[in-house]
Write an enzyme that holds these catalytic residues in place. Structure first.
Site, PDB file in Angstrom:
ATOM      1  N   ARG A 237     -14.387   5.880 -29.010  1.00 34.52           N
ATOM      2  CA  ARG A 237     -12.990   6.259 -29.251  1.00 34.52           C
ATOM      3  C   ARG A 237     -12.404   6.638 -27.896  1.00 34.52           C
ATOM      4  O   ARG A 237     -13.122   7.201 -27.047  1.00 34.52           O
ATOM      5  CB  ARG A 237     -12.885   7.457 -30.203  1.00 34.52           C
ATOM      6  CG  ARG A 237     -13.225   7.145 -31.656  1.00 34.52           C
ATOM      7  CD  ARG A 237     -12.155   6.275 -32.320  1.00 34.52           C
ATOM      8  NE  ARG A 237     -12.427   6.020 -33.717  1.00 34.52           N
ATOM      9  CZ  ARG A 237     -13.010   4.916 -34.196  1.00 34.52           C
ATOM     10  NH1 ARG A 237     -13.374   3.959 -33.371  1.00 34.52           N
ATOM     11  NH2 ARG A 237     -13.188   4.763 -35.477  1.00 34.52           N
ATOM     12  N   GLU A 266      -3.213   4.488 -28.633  1.00 36.28           N
ATOM     13  CA  GLU A 266      -3.265   3.085 -29.082  1.00 36.28           C
ATOM     14  C   GLU A 266      -2.076   2.807 -29.984  1.00 36.28           C
ATOM     15  O   GLU A 266      -1.753   3.659 -30.824  1.00 36.28           O
ATOM     16  CB  GLU A 266      -4.573   2.816 -29.827  1.00 36.28           C
ATOM     17  CG  GLU A 266      -5.787   2.936 -28.910  1.00 36.28           C
ATOM     18  CD  GLU A 266      -7.116   2.660 -29.630  1.00 36.28           C
ATOM     19  OE1 GLU A 266      -7.094   2.250 -30.802  1.00 36.28           O
ATOM     20  OE2 GLU A 266      -8.159   2.862 -29.012  1.00 36.28           O
ATOM     21  N   HIS A 285      -8.847  -2.797 -29.064  1.00 38.49           N
ATOM     22  CA  HIS A 285      -9.689  -2.190 -30.124  1.00 38.49           C
ATOM     23  C   HIS A 285     -10.211  -3.268 -31.080  1.00 38.49           C
ATOM     24  O   HIS A 285      -9.948  -3.227 -32.280  1.00 38.49           O
ATOM     25  CB  HIS A 285      -8.890  -1.111 -30.891  1.00 38.49           C
ATOM     26  CG  HIS A 285      -9.775  -0.120 -31.596  1.00 38.49           C
ATOM     27  ND1 HIS A 285      -9.442   1.213 -31.719  1.00 38.49           N
ATOM     28  CD2 HIS A 285     -10.972  -0.273 -32.210  1.00 38.49           C
ATOM     29  CE1 HIS A 285     -10.402   1.828 -32.402  1.00 38.49           C
ATOM     30  NE2 HIS A 285     -11.337   0.946 -32.713  1.00 38.49           N
TER      31      HIS A 285
HETATM   32  P1  NAP Z   1     -24.100   6.506 -35.435  1.00 37.94           P
HETATM   33  O1  NAP Z   1     -25.169   5.626 -35.965  1.00 37.94           O
HETATM   34  O2  NAP Z   1     -23.815   7.806 -36.129  1.00 37.94           O
HETATM   35  O3  NAP Z   1     -24.439   6.791 -33.897  1.00 37.94           O
HETATM   36  C1  NAP Z   1     -23.830   7.793 -33.152  1.00 37.94           C
HETATM   37  C2  NAP Z   1     -24.839   8.311 -32.150  1.00 37.94           C
HETATM   38  O4  NAP Z   1     -24.203   9.311 -31.338  1.00 37.94           O
HETATM   39  C3  NAP Z   1     -26.052   8.969 -32.784  1.00 37.94           C
HETATM   40  O5  NAP Z   1     -27.191   8.449 -32.180  1.00 37.94           O
HETATM   41  C4  NAP Z   1     -25.913  10.445 -32.472  1.00 37.94           C
HETATM   42  O6  NAP Z   1     -27.202  10.998 -32.274  1.00 37.94           O
HETATM   43  C5  NAP Z   1     -25.089  10.428 -31.202  1.00 37.94           C
HETATM   44  N1  NAP Z   1     -24.293  11.653 -31.036  1.00 37.94           N
HETATM   45  C6  NAP Z   1     -23.494  12.244 -31.938  1.00 37.94           C
HETATM   46  N2  NAP Z   1     -22.930  13.337 -31.424  1.00 37.94           N
HETATM   47  C7  NAP Z   1     -23.401  13.434 -30.174  1.00 37.94           C
HETATM   48  C8  NAP Z   1     -23.179  14.374 -29.148  1.00 37.94           C
HETATM   49  N3  NAP Z   1     -22.393  15.451 -29.336  1.00 37.94           N
HETATM   50  N4  NAP Z   1     -23.814  14.158 -27.968  1.00 37.94           N
HETATM   51  C9  NAP Z   1     -24.625  13.094 -27.796  1.00 37.94           C
HETATM   52  N5  NAP Z   1     -24.867  12.174 -28.755  1.00 37.94           N
HETATM   53  C10 NAP Z   1     -24.257  12.362 -29.936  1.00 37.94           C
HETATM   54  O7  NAP Z   1     -22.709   5.759 -35.379  1.00 37.94           O
HETATM   55  P2  NAP Z   1     -22.430   4.196 -35.110  1.00 37.94           P
HETATM   56  O8  NAP Z   1     -22.348   3.483 -36.407  1.00 37.94           O
HETATM   57  O9  NAP Z   1     -23.343   3.716 -34.064  1.00 37.94           O
HETATM   58  O10 NAP Z   1     -20.929   4.310 -34.542  1.00 37.94           O
HETATM   59  C11 NAP Z   1     -20.668   5.095 -33.390  1.00 37.94           C
HETATM   60  C12 NAP Z   1     -19.184   5.208 -33.119  1.00 37.94           C
HETATM   61  O11 NAP Z   1     -18.704   3.973 -32.613  1.00 37.94           O
HETATM   62  C13 NAP Z   1     -18.309   5.475 -34.340  1.00 37.94           C
HETATM   63  O12 NAP Z   1     -18.254   6.843 -34.661  1.00 37.94           O
HETATM   64  C14 NAP Z   1     -16.953   4.934 -33.922  1.00 37.94           C
HETATM   65  O13 NAP Z   1     -16.146   5.952 -33.360  1.00 37.94           O
HETATM   66  C15 NAP Z   1     -17.298   3.925 -32.830  1.00 37.94           C
HETATM   67  N6  NAP Z   1     -16.947   2.552 -33.258  1.00 37.94           N
HETATM   68  C16 NAP Z   1     -15.999   1.877 -32.572  1.00 37.94           C
HETATM   69  C17 NAP Z   1     -15.661   0.584 -32.943  1.00 37.94           C
HETATM   70  C18 NAP Z   1     -14.611  -0.188 -32.195  1.00 37.94           C
HETATM   71  O14 NAP Z   1     -13.884  -0.951 -32.813  1.00 37.94           O
HETATM   72  N7  NAP Z   1     -14.520  -0.064 -30.887  1.00 37.94           N
HETATM   73  C19 NAP Z   1     -16.292  -0.030 -34.026  1.00 37.94           C
HETATM   74  C20 NAP Z   1     -17.275   0.677 -34.712  1.00 37.94           C
HETATM   75  C21 NAP Z   1     -17.593   1.990 -34.319  1.00 37.94           C
HETATM   76  P3  NAP Z   1     -27.473  12.564 -32.522  1.00 37.94           P
HETATM   77  O15 NAP Z   1     -26.894  12.879 -33.856  1.00 37.94           O
HETATM   78  O16 NAP Z   1     -28.970  12.681 -32.449  1.00 37.94           O
HETATM   79  O17 NAP Z   1     -26.787  13.267 -31.410  1.00 37.94           O
END
Ligand code: NAP
Length: 328
Positions: A237, A266, A285
């Site tokens: 984000r 955005e 995006h």
């Molecule tokens: P996910 O499986 O929940 O992965 C997020 C990772 O971030 C987890 O490994 C988590 O591990 C880590 N994390 C969370 N809080 C943290 C912190 N404070 N410090 C360090 N690490 C932290 O989620 P995902 O499905 O991979 O998606 C991730 C993000 O990508 C989404 O939330 C979304 O905002 C973004 N996204 C963007 C697009 C786009 O169009 N550009 C598309 C899809 C998703 P821990 O809990 O162990 O810390």
């Protein structure tokens, strides 16, 4: 009696038909769906709602007494005040997994485009600048064999680590609050502190959710801690990076380049300094924006909502606390 569902995003015909089998469906046209007041008025008539890309504030839910479930067509849920929804007993569902691979593809596209200057040099050819064989001025940097630092190695980060380690022979470093042992085993990913990741990585990719802890996770100090030859990739984000600090770092040569799919504001304003920089690849995006994946996300969100209203939703729930103790 069938429940009433509000769709505040245009849905594919078959997904709309599926919802209509299970509910009365109210739709808002694209213009009205962008107006918080119109959306708030429509919430008052609905038992559930499905959509994306709109900030849903507590004020917009005042008086929405029937509303029991919200279903976002996204994996990220930073557009919602989850604690407030839970207090109101409103279940929030999201769409993990179905978008993981497409989003990891986008991140890799940004890595390759930034390192090999794909957009800049394609524009250069189009402008008729390719008049003799290439020299140093057009060289990029290698991707294969380099070190990739993933800030947030979860679902998408894992798919990225697989591409990097198995496809491009890259070393993978990551930060997470807890270890991702599967990625460590499968891709040799090594969990390190953020400072070490920034100092060692040739590419730093952000894939954390946006939360109060991750807002401006990368600012002036973190950019200074990166190698001058490093490239920052953000497809999480926009607000995980302090955009003003990034602009300064790119101008000063603190880092080499950036590949960005997301921005603090955005759509990105046309006068953003980022758009005047040759060492920036800026995408609108598009993380999950393929026909197949966007369809799968709509379908998943619709199924989540129907199940939530029927009291049978067992997965993809952001706030299980909202279900009450008997169904958690
Ligand atoms: P996910 O499986 O929940 O992965 C997020 C990772 O971030 C987890 O490994 C988590 O591990 C880590 N994390 C969370 N809080 C943290 C912190 N404070 N410090 C360090 N690490 C932290 O989620 P995902 O499905 O991979 O998606 C991730 C993000 O990508 C989404 O939330 C979304 O905002 C973004 N996204 C963007 C697009 C786009 O169009 N550009 C598309 C899809 C998703 P821990 O809990 O162990 O810390």
């Amino acid at each position: 009696m069938k429940p009433t569902i509000l769709a505040y995003k245009t849905l594919p015909d078959d997904v709309l038909a599926y919802l209509r089998e299970h509910a009365e469906v109210l739709t808002l046209d694209a213009g009205a769906a962008r107006l918080p007041d119109a959306l708030a008025a429509a919430f008052k008539e609905a038992d559930g709602a499905i959509g994306s890309s709109m900030k849903i504030t507590p004020a917009m839910l005042e008086g929405a007494a029937r509303l029991k479930a919200l279903s976002t067509i996204s994996v990220g849920f930073d557009q919602f005040d989850v604690d407030d929804l839970t207090r109101r007993g409103i279940v929030l569902a999201h769409t993990p997994d179905v978008l993981t691979e497409s989003t990891a593809d986008t991140v890799f596209a940004l890595i390759l485009a930034s390192a090999r200057r794909v957009v800049e040099l394609a524009d250069w050819v189009r402008a008729g600048q390719w008049r003799e064989s290439l020299g140093e001025a057009q060289f990029g940097v290698d991707v294969h064999g380099k070190t990739l630092g993933i800030v947030g190695l979860g679902r998408i980060g894992g798919a990225l680590a697989r591409r990097a380690a198995l496809g491009f022979g890259m070393r993978v470093r990551y930060t997470n609050r807890s270890p991702n042992e599967a990625a460590e085993r499968a891709f040799g990913a090594k969990r390190v502190a953020l400072g070490e990741l920034l100092a060692e990585s040739d590419f730093v990719c952000l894939q954390v959710p946006l939360t109060p802890e991750t807002r401006h996770l990368i600012g002036t100090a973190e950019l200074k801690a990166m190698k001058r030859s490093a490239i920052l990739i953000n497809a999480s984000r926009g607000a995980t990076v302090d955009e003003a600090a990034l602009i300064e770092a790119l101008r000063d040569g603190t880092i080499l380049a950036a590949g960005l799919d997301v921005f603090e504001r955005e759509p990105l304003p046309a006068d953003s300094p980022l758009l005047a920089m040759k060492n920036v690849v800026a995408l609108p995006h598009i993380g999950s924006a393929t026909r197949e994946t966007r369809h799968a996300m709509s379908r998943c969100a619709a199924e989540n909502l129907v199940a939530a209203l029927a009291g049978t939703l067992a997965r993809n729930i952001v706030n299980p606390e909202a279900l009450g103790p008997s169904r958690r």
